[in-house]
Design a protein around this motif. Structure first.
Motif, PDB file in Angstrom:
ATOM      1  N   GLY A  11       0.786  -1.225   0.000  1.00 57.08           N
ATOM      2  CA  GLY A  11       0.000   0.000   0.000  1.00 57.08           C
ATOM      3  C   GLY A  11       0.814   1.268   0.000  1.00 57.08           C
ATOM      4  O   GLY A  11       0.277   2.357   0.201  1.00 57.08           O
ATOM      5  N   ARG A  12       2.131   1.159  -0.259  1.00 51.44           N
ATOM      6  CA  ARG A  12       3.004   2.336  -0.293  1.00 51.44           C
ATOM      7  C   ARG A  12       3.101   2.870  -1.719  1.00 51.44           C
ATOM      8  O   ARG A  12       3.141   2.082  -2.677  1.00 51.44           O
ATOM      9  CB  ARG A  12       4.399   1.975   0.225  1.00 51.44           C
ATOM     10  CG  ARG A  12       4.423   1.527   1.675  1.00 51.44           C
ATOM     11  CD  ARG A  12       5.754   0.924   2.040  1.00 51.44           C
ATOM     12  NE  ARG A  12       6.051  -0.251   1.210  1.00 51.44           N
ATOM     13  CZ  ARG A  12       6.906  -1.211   1.553  1.00 51.44           C
ATOM     14  NH1 ARG A  12       7.545  -1.133   2.704  1.00 51.44           N
ATOM     15  NH2 ARG A  12       7.123  -2.242   0.750  1.00 51.44           N
ATOM     16  N   PRO A  13       3.142   4.203  -1.886  1.00 50.62           N
ATOM     17  CA  PRO A  13       3.261   4.769  -3.233  1.00 50.62           C
ATOM     18  C   PRO A  13       4.502   4.243  -3.951  1.00 50.62           C
ATOM     19  O   PRO A  13       5.574   4.104  -3.336  1.00 50.62           O
ATOM     20  CB  PRO A  13       3.370   6.278  -2.982  1.00 50.62           C
ATOM     21  CG  PRO A  13       2.715   6.484  -1.661  1.00 50.62           C
ATOM     22  CD  PRO A  13       3.020   5.259  -0.850  1.00 50.62           C
ATOM     23  N   GLU A  14       4.345   3.922  -5.220  1.00 48.23           N
ATOM     24  CA  GLU A  14       5.468   3.490  -6.031  1.00 48.23           C
ATOM     25  C   GLU A  14       5.370   4.160  -7.402  1.00 48.23           C
ATOM     26  O   GLU A  14       4.276   4.552  -7.832  1.00 48.23           O
ATOM     27  CB  GLU A  14       5.474   1.971  -6.183  1.00 48.23           C
ATOM     28  CG  GLU A  14       4.317   1.402  -6.984  1.00 48.23           C
ATOM     29  CD  GLU A  14       4.462  -0.097  -7.239  1.00 48.23           C
ATOM     30  OE1 GLU A  14       5.458  -0.679  -6.772  1.00 48.23           O
ATOM     31  OE2 GLU A  14       3.588  -0.670  -7.913  1.00 48.23           O
ATOM     32  N   PRO A  15       6.479   4.318  -8.099  1.00 43.77           N
ATOM     33  CA  PRO A  15       6.448   4.992  -9.403  1.00 43.77           C
ATOM     34  C   PRO A  15       5.532   4.265 -10.390  1.00 43.77           C
ATOM     35  O   PRO A  15       5.438   3.035 -10.389  1.00 43.77           O
ATOM     36  CB  PRO A  15       7.906   4.941  -9.860  1.00 43.77           C
ATOM     37  CG  PRO A  15       8.699   4.834  -8.594  1.00 43.77           C
ATOM     38  CD  PRO A  15       7.860   3.991  -7.680  1.00 43.77           C
ATOM     39  N   ILE A  16       4.850   5.039 -11.194  1.00 40.36           N
ATOM     40  CA  ILE A  16       4.017   4.467 -12.251  1.00 40.36           C
ATOM     41  C   ILE A  16       4.918   3.750 -13.249  1.00 40.36           C
ATOM     42  O   ILE A  16       5.960   4.287 -13.654  1.00 40.36           O
ATOM     43  CB  ILE A  16       3.212   5.583 -12.957  1.00 40.36           C
ATOM     44  CG1 ILE A  16       2.282   6.272 -11.950  1.00 40.36           C
ATOM     45  CG2 ILE A  16       2.418   5.030 -14.128  1.00 40.36           C
ATOM     46  CD1 ILE A  16       1.622   7.530 -12.491  1.00 40.36           C
ATOM     47  N   THR A  17       4.550   2.550 -13.653  1.00 40.95           N
ATOM     48  CA  THR A  17       5.377   1.788 -14.591  1.00 40.95           C
ATOM     49  C   THR A  17       5.442   2.503 -15.938  1.00 40.95           C
ATOM     50  O   THR A  17       4.536   3.258 -16.315  1.00 40.95           O
ATOM     51  CB  THR A  17       4.833   0.374 -14.791  1.00 40.95           C
ATOM     52  OG1 THR A  17       3.528   0.459 -15.379  1.00 40.95           O
ATOM     53  CG2 THR A  17       4.736  -0.369 -13.463  1.00 40.95           C
ATOM     54  N   GLU A  18       6.508   2.236 -16.678  1.00 37.94           N
ATOM     55  CA  GLU A  18       6.710   2.947 -17.946  1.00 37.94           C
ATOM     56  C   GLU A  18       5.611   2.663 -18.969  1.00 37.94           C
ATOM     57  O   GLU A  18       5.143   3.582 -19.647  1.00 37.94           O
ATOM     58  CB  GLU A  18       8.084   2.599 -18.528  1.00 37.94           C
ATOM     59  CG  GLU A  18       8.552   3.568 -19.600  1.00 37.94           C
ATOM     60  CD  GLU A  18       8.540   5.021 -19.133  1.00 37.94           C
ATOM     61  OE1 GLU A  18       8.156   5.901 -19.941  1.00 37.94           O
ATOM     62  OE2 GLU A  18       8.886   5.273 -17.962  1.00 37.94           O
TER      63      GLU A  18
END
Length: 280
Positions: free
Chosen positions: A260-267
């Motif tokens: 549930g932690r923010p992660e970068p949007i995949t390419e």
């Protein structure tokens, strides 16, 4: 301040094991209805004669699990005008704040089929309960230019989507917009199990009631902004035959990992979202 415990249902949970963001709008509706029905004088009868929702501002603070059987809601009137009023909410789950929201309402005459002004006694009773609105700032109106690269999705209304006024219930609009967003994102590849995206904010403006019909309406979904881990979507619901607009929505979603932690949007998803972003 009115307090109400909204019962949960196991079917309220989404694939991530939390209460779906659209179901939370149903919780607001349950709390609002109990609040109005519990009021003195002519206020309860307003639900029979007609009260339409013209907008929602919703901020999601934390996921709602199924640890407890109810969600605690605090409800109060925060503004009253000659022909409209608004309601604030604070929702908590097992002592944890989970949402802040405002709903904007107008009285309606179902027999005549027209908006009406608040009667003097209705306005007086609603005004007695007025307190400061909850601290939720609007995301802003959707501009037609923001939908220049929008993805269209056919929308078939289900009979079960209708409410006692025989129009699509205001809660169902959130389902329509949510389905269209996920179909757009899924264009970059299958979504993984769980909750790869969470809704952080959502505003919805209602323009016209949606009636049941067999011919589909259309949801158009575009992208206003793409950040590192979040994305702002814009959307509307229109009649594809004459382009009448029934509602607009602006929402902020955050890409998260399994914890549930923010992660970068995949390419691949970033590329797809950028293609749906209208140029300045």
């Amino acid at each position: 301040m009115f307090q109400y415990q909204v019962p949960k249902r196991f079917t309220d949970l989404n694939a991530g094991g939390h209460v779906d963001h659209g179901v939370l709008i149903d919780y607001l509706q349950e709390a609002r209805t109990e609040f109005l029905l519990s009021a003195p004088g002519p206020v309860p009868a307003m639900l029979d004669s007609g009260v339409l929702v013209t907008g929602h501002w919703v901020e999601y603070l934390a996921p709602i699990a199924y640890r407890t059987p109810t969600v605690d809601a605090e409800v109060w009137v925060d503004q009253v005008g000659g022909a409209r009023f608004s309601i604030s909410y604070r929702l908590s789950d097992d002592g944890v704040p989970v949402a802040l929201a405002r709903t904007f309402c107008v009285p309606y005459d179902l027999e005549v089929g027209e908006l009406r002004r608040l009667a003097a006694d209705e306005r007086a009773l609603l005004t007695q309960a007025v307190a400061e609105p909850v601290s939720v700032q609007p995301l802003g109106k959707v501009k037609p230019t923001e939908l220049a690269q929008a993805r269209p999705m056919p929308l078939r209304v289900r009979w079960a989507d209708l409410d006692s006024y025989r129009h699509v219930n205001n809660v169902k609009f959130f389902d329509y917009f949510g389905q269209a967003r996920l179909e757009l994102i899924a264009g970059a590849g299958p979504l993984r199990p769980g909750d790869p995206w969470v809704v952080a904010r959502q505003d919805l403006d209602y323009r016209l009631p949606i009636d049941f019909r067999r011919e589909p309406y259309q949801v158009r979904t575009g992208v206003a902004r793409v950040g590192t881990s979040s994305c702002e979507f814009v959307a509307d619901i229109v009649d594809p035959a004459d382009r009448r607009c029934f509602a607009t929505a602006r929402s902020v979603l955050v890409s998260v990992d399994e914890a549930g932690r923010p992660e970068p949007i995949t390419e691949p998803v970033r590329k797809l979202l950028t293609a749906r972003q209208a140029s300045d």
